[in-house]
Design a protein around this motif. Structure first.
Motif, PDB file in Angstrom:
ATOM      1  N   GLU A  93      -6.062   2.357   1.353  1.00 33.35           N
ATOM      2  CA  GLU A  93      -5.258   1.470   2.183  1.00 33.35           C
ATOM      3  C   GLU A  93      -6.150   0.645   3.106  1.00 33.35           C
ATOM      4  O   GLU A  93      -5.974  -0.568   3.239  1.00 33.35           O
ATOM      5  CB  GLU A  93      -4.261   2.288   2.992  1.00 33.35           C
ATOM      6  N   GLN A  94      -7.133   1.301   3.730  1.00 31.57           N
ATOM      7  CA  GLN A  94      -8.049   0.582   4.605  1.00 31.57           C
ATOM      8  C   GLN A  94      -8.862  -0.452   3.825  1.00 31.57           C
ATOM      9  O   GLN A  94      -9.139  -1.547   4.311  1.00 31.57           O
ATOM     10  CB  GLN A  94      -8.996   1.575   5.301  1.00 31.57           C
ATOM     11  N   THR A 120       6.858  -4.026   5.055  1.00 31.52           N
ATOM     12  CA  THR A 120       6.160  -2.746   5.152  1.00 31.52           C
ATOM     13  C   THR A 120       6.902  -1.762   6.049  1.00 31.52           C
ATOM     14  O   THR A 120       7.720  -2.152   6.894  1.00 31.52           O
ATOM     15  CB  THR A 120       4.732  -2.956   5.685  1.00 31.52           C
ATOM     16  N   THR A 142       0.826  -1.220   0.000  1.00 38.25           N
ATOM     17  CA  THR A 142       0.000   0.000   0.000  1.00 38.25           C
ATOM     18  C   THR A 142       0.855   1.263   0.000  1.00 38.25           C
ATOM     19  O   THR A 142       0.380   2.330   0.382  1.00 38.25           O
ATOM     20  CB  THR A 142      -0.935   0.009   1.229  1.00 38.25           C
ATOM     21  N   LEU A 192      -2.434  -7.137  10.236  1.00 36.26           N
ATOM     22  CA  LEU A 192      -2.650  -8.375   9.480  1.00 36.26           C
ATOM     23  C   LEU A 192      -1.809  -9.529   9.996  1.00 36.26           C
ATOM     24  O   LEU A 192      -2.020 -10.674   9.587  1.00 36.26           O
ATOM     25  CB  LEU A 192      -2.324  -8.153   7.997  1.00 36.26           C
ATOM     26  N   LEU A 219      -0.413  -1.798   8.718  1.00 38.49           N
ATOM     27  CA  LEU A 219      -0.422  -3.119   8.102  1.00 38.49           C
ATOM     28  C   LEU A 219      -0.075  -4.230   9.087  1.00 38.49           C
ATOM     29  O   LEU A 219      -0.297  -5.411   8.804  1.00 38.49           O
ATOM     30  CB  LEU A 219       0.551  -3.158   6.925  1.00 38.49           C
ATOM     31  N   LEU A 235      -6.572  -3.403   3.156  1.00 33.23           N
ATOM     32  CA  LEU A 235      -6.394  -4.178   4.382  1.00 33.23           C
ATOM     33  C   LEU A 235      -7.592  -5.088   4.630  1.00 33.23           C
ATOM     34  O   LEU A 235      -7.447  -6.257   5.014  1.00 33.23           O
ATOM     35  CB  LEU A 235      -6.204  -3.237   5.572  1.00 33.23           C
TER      36      LEU A 235
END
Length: 716
Positions: free
Chosen positions: A645-646, A666, A637, A674, A671, A649
């Motif tokens: 980005e959201q 990242t 992202t 996750l 992030l 995700l």
């Protein structure tokens, strides 16, 4: 429509079973990838229920192509000596004929088991089990071209036979002249003249027809050879392991493209050796027969002299040709760099420097080309002079013999002068052939450098093709460095179990992206091992690795075409519904809606005109459509705003199954939601590895400690 027969109806069950069964019966056959099986299933789905038998044959032929085994040879009945054979049986489907029993029954094997049948259905089609083309690990460019010519030796033999007839018919002109001057004119034999003239006309027309036939034969062979070579060389290029790619892509492109020069020279030179050169000696023998040894020696001396002149310039031509080709390749590399980096050049205002380099390379290439042309022209001029002198001396010697004896007639002199041109004509071709040889030799040398680059599964004759991957990684004593640079990554030991969700963080240049490339099998470590499910990554078929591992690089490259073609690259069997659904989920739907062409939006080469965020969305969408078992994401992202980005995700959390492995590089803390495990890279390799929250707490403590030390130093 008279040939319409009962449809065989090869089913998806048949083709999946057949692909698996062929791999087990023929140990050299690889296990087909999931993507290839899906493509075969799509071919079956597209078959029209009213079509001919060839439709079902096409499915099996596509299977043979997937095995890289060439086209099958179909039979109307099974051949006992060739069993086992694939059988396409109307009303039955796809089977394997295993054996013919002593009782006269055929043993058939199918997806549901074995059966014995006394008779087989009419109009069946039978082919032997695929036999893959022999894999040569250390193949060279030279062997590739030699093999292409040797496999077409029958065509060259036919061309040589045609050339032999042409050269024999060419004797008619010189013999005609001799007979006219020696017999027709002295005796005023008009009837003889007419007969000879008609005969020569017939010979000339026959020569024309034979030359045209030879041209057509060679044209088809050259086209076929050109296609075969371009296919194999481009396939070789696609198989080069990523860490082996040279710095200059333009130079590499020019080296690959140079095969055309080699192919052109190889066919021309082969015909010269098999056709033109031997017949020069034949015509010399005819001159000796007509005029005697003295005249033949004159022609032979000038033949050898012209030969020496042709070869005198060979060394200089080789040197300048090689230098010129090297410069031309560098020009191509510079051109590709300028096209790809035009924006940076304009913004930094350094175009004049690039122009200076271009001019310098252009001058170098032109100077070498001029020197090659000068050498070639000089050799051609000298060869032409030698041919003229040969004619003069032949007439002189012939006239002397004719004037002082009865051993040679006027017609014989004229016939020999015509034949002497035929003797010296091949020598006149030598300067041009030497120039071609220089270009071909330099091109072959460059192409050999491409063939020396290591391939995926380098030196593995039969890569492994596991049916299912779990996603377990083990890295042991792994060290990797880029050419001419310090070590990029060093990992003593790293274990990743199936289903783990891991994030990798660290400063720029610490080797995070390199680690992902090693785990994707794109790079091979200089030392150590990357084991995937207990197997060395380089031992596993590249096709199967790509099928199971979804790798998303930092920089997404798009190919010229449409948005649809870029999304479906490697995902050709995705339904329209799934494609639209995933596009809406990732947010790519808004990009489609904003353009009247939608999925048919034109994408230029490299994705120019598409923003970095859009490229990343396209890459993510393409990855999700491929449904991988292992996810390797490098800054997925980085170019997206907070809203997208959201969204990404959310879809990653939804699409990555609990049993699937996720490894994520990242710099964005968001992030980390996750993952459950965090690995921190430093300049010396892995410095922290453990549960996400524990590692984050450790990093905070280290940060607070470092800040406190800084304050104490300031107070002092």
């Amino acid at each position: 429509m008279d040939n319409l027969i009962e449809n065989i109806n090869v089913t998806t069950i048949d083709i999946k079973w057949l692909a698996e069964r062929c791999s087990s019966l023929q140990e050299d056959l690889p296990r087909l990838s999931r993507q290839m099986i899906t493509l075969l299933e799509k071919t079956i789905a597209d078959l029209d229920s009213t079509q001919f038998e060839d439709g079902d044959c096409a499915v099996v032929e596509q299977l043979f192509e997937a095995f890289d085994a060439g086209a099958p040879e179909w039979h109307s009945e099974p051949v006992p000596s060739a069993l086992p054979m694939i059988a396409l049986l109307p009303g039955v489907g796809c089977r394997i004929v295993c054996a013919l029993t002593a009782q006269g029954q055929w043993l058939l094997e199918g997806p549901d088991g074995n059966s014995y049948d006394t008779t087989l259905p009419d109009n069946g089609k039978y082919a032997q089990i695929p036999n893959p083309q022999k894999i040569t690990i250390n193949v060279t460019a030279r062997s590739l071209f030699i093999n292409a010519i040797v496999t077409r030796k029958q065509v060259f033999i036919q061309a040589v036979i045609a050339s032999t007839l042409c050269n024999l018919l060419a004797l008619a002109t010189s013999l005609y002249s001799m007979q006219v001057y020696d017999r027709v004119i002295p005796t005023q034999g008009i009837q003889t003249l007419i007969t000879l003239t008609v005969g020569v006309f017939i010979a000339v027309f026959l020569e024309l027809i034979i030359k045209k036939a030879r041209s057509l034969i060679m044209e088809d062979a050259v086209k076929e050879m050109d296609h075969e070579l371009s296919h194999k060389i481009f396939k070789r290029l696609l198989g080069i392991r990523m860490d082996q790619f040279p710095a200059s892509v333009g130079t590499l492109s020019a080296q690959v493209r140079s095969y055309e020069t080699i192919r052109s020279f190889s066919t021309t030179f082969t015909m010269f050796i098999l056709n033109d050169a031997p017949f020069a000696l034949l015509f010399l023998a005819v001159i000796m027969f007509i005029a005697g040894t003295q005249v033949a020696i004159v022609v032979l001396v000038f033949f050898l002299l012209a030969l020496a002149i042709g070869f005198m310039s060979r060394k200089r031509i080789d040197i300048h040709t090689k230098s010129g080709l090297s410069g031309a390749n560098r020009k191509m590399g510079l051109l590709v760099e300028v096209v790809e980096g035009a924006e940076s050049l304009k913004s930094s205002g350094v175009g004049w420097q690039i122009l200076s380099r271009w001019d310098q390379l252009s001058r170098m290439v032109m100077e070498d080309a001029d020197k090659v042309r000068q050498c070639s022209d000089t050799a051609n001029y000298l060869s032409a002079m030698v041919q003229q002198l040969s004619y003069v001396m032949l007439v002189c010697v012939g006239a002397y013999i004719a004037a002082t004896s009865t051993d040679l007639t006027t017609g014989g002199i004229i016939a020999c002068s015509i034949l002497s041109g035929r003797v010296l004509a091949p020598v006149g071709m030598i300067p041009g052939l030497i120039v071609q040889w220089g270009h071909a030799k330099a091109a072959l040398s460059d192409l050999e450098k491409v063939f020396l680059l290591e391939q995926d599964n380098h030196e593995v004759s039969q890569p492994l093709s596991p049916e299912k991957f779990q996603g377990r990684y083990l890295l042991k004593d792994v060290h990797f460095s880029y050419l001419g640079r310090p070590e990029a990554i060093s990992v003593d030991k790293l274990v990743i179990v199936p289903g783990e969700k891991i994030a990798i963080v660290g400063p720029i240049g610490s080797g995070k992206s390199t680690l992902l490339k090693l785990m994707a099998g794109l790079y091979k470590p200089q030392s150590g091992q990357v084991l995937f499910d207990g197997l060395d990554m380089q031992q596993i078929s590249r096709t199967h690795v790509s099928d199971a591992i979804g790798y998303l690089p930092q920089n997404i490259h798009l190919f010229g075409g449409t948005l649809r073609s870029n999304l479906l690259m490697g995902n050709s069997c995705v339904s329209e519904e799934d494609l639209l659904t995933i596009c809406q989920l990732t947010g790519l739907g808004s990009m489609m809606a904003s353009h009247p062409k939608g999925l048919d939006l034109t994408i230029s080469e490299g994705g120019n005109g598409v923003s970095g965020g859009q490229k990343q969305l396209i890459g993510l969408t393409r990855l999700i459509l491929s449904k991988p078992d292992i996810w390797l994401l490098d800054e997925p992202t980085a170019s997206l705003d907070e809203g997208f980005e959201q969204r990404v995700l959310s879809i990653l959390a939804q699409k990555i199954a609990p049993e699937q492995t996720l490894i994520l590089v990242t710099h964005k803390p968001v992030l980390l939601n996750l993952v459950q495990r965090l690995i921190v890279f430093g300049p010396t390799g892995i410095i922290l590895d453990g549960p996400r929250d524990a590692v984050l707490e450790r990093l905070r403590q280290n940060s607070d400690s470092a800040e406190g030390s800084h304050q104490n130093v300031g107070a002092c």
